[in-house]
Design an enzyme around this catalytic site. Structure first.
Site, PDB file in Angstrom:
ATOM      1  N   HIS A 116      -7.331  -4.622  10.016  1.00 46.91           N
ATOM      2  CA  HIS A 116      -7.187  -4.358   8.552  1.00 46.91           C
ATOM      3  C   HIS A 116      -5.912  -5.105   7.891  1.00 46.91           C
ATOM      4  CE1 HIS A 116      -5.067  -0.378   9.480  1.00 46.91           C
ATOM      5  NE2 HIS A 116      -4.170  -1.194   8.974  1.00 46.91           N
ATOM      6  N   ASN A 166      -8.029  -2.957  14.041  1.00 45.60           N
ATOM      7  CA  ASN A 166      -9.373  -3.308  13.605  1.00 45.60           C
ATOM      8  C   ASN A 166      -9.442  -4.266  12.719  1.00 45.60           C
ATOM      9  OD1 ASN A 166      -8.366  -1.929  11.175  1.00 45.60           O
ATOM     10  ND2 ASN A 166      -9.705  -0.345  11.268  1.00 45.60           N
ATOM     11  N   GLU A 215      -9.747  -1.781   5.031  1.00 45.72           N
ATOM     12  CA  GLU A 215     -10.302  -1.458   6.014  1.00 45.72           C
ATOM     13  C   GLU A 215     -11.819  -2.315   6.277  1.00 45.72           C
ATOM     14  OE1 GLU A 215      -9.184   0.231   8.322  1.00 45.72           O
ATOM     15  OE2 GLU A 215      -8.480   2.135   7.717  1.00 45.72           O
ATOM     16  N   ASP A 237       0.956  -1.325   0.040  1.00 49.76           N
ATOM     17  CA  ASP A 237       0.049  -0.041   0.129  1.00 49.76           C
ATOM     18  C   ASP A 237       0.718   1.258   0.070  1.00 49.76           C
ATOM     19  OD1 ASP A 237       0.924  -0.442   2.473  1.00 49.76           O
ATOM     20  OD2 ASP A 237      -1.082  -0.747   3.623  1.00 49.76           O
TER      21      ASP A 237
HETATM   22  C1  GLP Z   1      -0.769   0.201   8.754  1.00 53.98           C
HETATM   23  C2  GLP Z   1      -0.400  -0.680   7.520  1.00 53.98           C
HETATM   24  C3  GLP Z   1      -0.598  -2.096   7.256  1.00 53.98           C
HETATM   25  C4  GLP Z   1       0.062  -2.527   8.884  1.00 53.98           C
HETATM   26  C5  GLP Z   1      -0.851  -1.928   9.833  1.00 53.98           C
HETATM   27  C6  GLP Z   1      -0.391  -2.238  11.061  1.00 53.98           C
HETATM   28  O1  GLP Z   1      -1.420   1.066   8.491  1.00 53.98           O
HETATM   29  N1  GLP Z   1      -1.072  -0.079   6.233  1.00 53.98           N
HETATM   30  O2  GLP Z   1       0.189  -2.554   6.135  1.00 53.98           O
HETATM   31  O3  GLP Z   1       0.103  -4.010   8.677  1.00 53.98           O
HETATM   32  O4  GLP Z   1      -1.385  -0.891   9.436  1.00 53.98           O
HETATM   33  O5  GLP Z   1       0.790  -1.393  11.441  1.00 53.98           O
HETATM   34  P1  GLP Z   1       1.918  -1.649  12.657  1.00 53.98           P
HETATM   35  O6  GLP Z   1       2.758  -2.901  12.241  1.00 53.98           O
HETATM   36  O7  GLP Z   1       2.606  -0.174  12.702  1.00 53.98           O
HETATM   37  O8  GLP Z   1       1.147  -2.053  13.737  1.00 53.98           O
END
Ligand code: GLP
Length: 240
Positions: A136, A134, A141, A67
C-alpha cells in the site's frame, strides 16, 4: 525508476534528505507531499538538524500529508497530525497555516472533497512515500482503483496488525478506517521519493519495482510515473 540501495537506515535517511533538500533549495515556494510511519523518521531528523544548523527556511514551504486515521481526536497521540507536529513541523518551525492533513472527523466525504480541492491549487514538487508490507501507498490498500482521489478507506487486517505496535501500549485498537490521498492524487506529484527499510518490506519492494502493474499492488503504479527515486536498505532491497 531510479533505485538507490544503501547499507542501513542511517544512510537511507541521509540519501533521502539529499533528494528532499535539493527540491526545497531549488524552489521559492516548495510544496512537499509528506508521509508518516517509521520509515521517514530519520529523514525528518535530518531536516530538523539542517534547519537548526544551516537555517534552512520553511516559512515558504507548503505541505500536504498523505493520510489520517478516522475517528481519533486530532490531538490523540497516534494521529498523523500529532506525528507530523512532533517529528517534523515543530522542529523546522513551519507556520501552522502552511500544513495540511486530511481530517478524520466530521463529514468525511466532504473533508475528502475539500482536501482534493485544496490540492488542486498547488503542484506537489516532491511526494514522499513509505510502502506498506502489502504494497500500500498512503492508505491505498490492494484493490484500490488507480483512478482514486482522496477517499475514505477500510484498513486491511494486515495493515492494522503492522500498526498495532503504536496502539498496543495505549491499550487501544488501531482504527478501522482512514482518509487517504488517492492513487491518482499521488501520481500528480512532479517527483516521487519512496523509502523502505527492513526485511518485511522486501516482497512489497520487489512487486513495486519488478512485478506486474496491478491494483493488487498499489505501489506498482509508480512504474508508470516519470520521476521516481526509490531508496532502500539492503534488507528491503534484497530481492532487486
Ligand atoms: C502506514 C502509512 C503509510 C506508510 C506505511 C508504512 O500505515 N499509512 O503512509 O508509508 O504504512 O509504514 P512504516 O514506515 O511504519 O513501515
Amino acid at each position: 525508476m531510479k533505485i538507490i540501495i544503501v547499507e542501513n537506515y542511517d544512510q537511507l535517511s541521509e540519501k533521502a534528505f539529499e533528494v528532499m533538500k535539493e527540491v526545497i533549495d531549488s524552489k521559492e515556494n516548495p510544496v512537499l507531499g509528506l508521509a508518516t510511519g517509521s520509515s521517514p523518521i530519520g529523514l525528518y531528523k535530518c531536516m530538523i538538524e539542517d534547519h537548526k544548523k544551516n537555517g534552512t527556511d520553511y516559512s515558504k514551504v507548503t505541505t500536504f500529508n498523505l493520510d489520517e486515521y478516522v475517528g481519533l481526536d486530532k490531538h490523540h497521540s497516534q494521529t498523523y497530525y500529532t506525528f507530523m507536529h512532533e517529528n517534523l513541523f515543530e522542529g523546522v518551525e513551519i507556520p501552522e497555516e502552511n500544513v495540511q492533513l486530511p481530517l478524520g472527523n466530521g463529514d468525511l466525504e466532504q473533508n475528502c472533497k475539500d482536501y482534493e480541492k485544496a490540492m488542486e491549487d498547488y503542484e506537489v514538487d516532491i511526494q514522499l512515500l513509505g510502502i506498506g508490507s502489502n504494497g500500500h501507498i498512503g492508505f491505498n490498500e490492494p484493490g484500490t482503483s488507480f483512478d482514486s482521489l482522496t477517499h475514505v478507506v477500510e484498513l486491511k487486517e494486515s495493515t492494522r496488525k503492522d500498526n498495532a505496535r503504536f496502539f498496543d501500549p495505549l491499550g487501544e485498537e488501531v482504527p478501522t478506517h482512514a482518509c487517504t490521498m488517492g492513487i491518482a492524487t499521488i501520481m500528480k506529484a512532479k517527483k516521487i521519493l519512496v523509502i523502505a527499510n527492513g526485511d518485511n518490506k522486501a516482497d512489497a519492494v520487489y512487486n513495486m519495482v519488478k512485478g506486474e502493474v496491478t491494483e493488487d499492488c498499489p505501489a506498482s503504479i509508480l512504474q508508470n510515473h516519470p520521476d521516481v527515486t526509490l531508496i532502500v536498505d539492503s534488507a528491503a532491497g534484497k530481492r532487486l
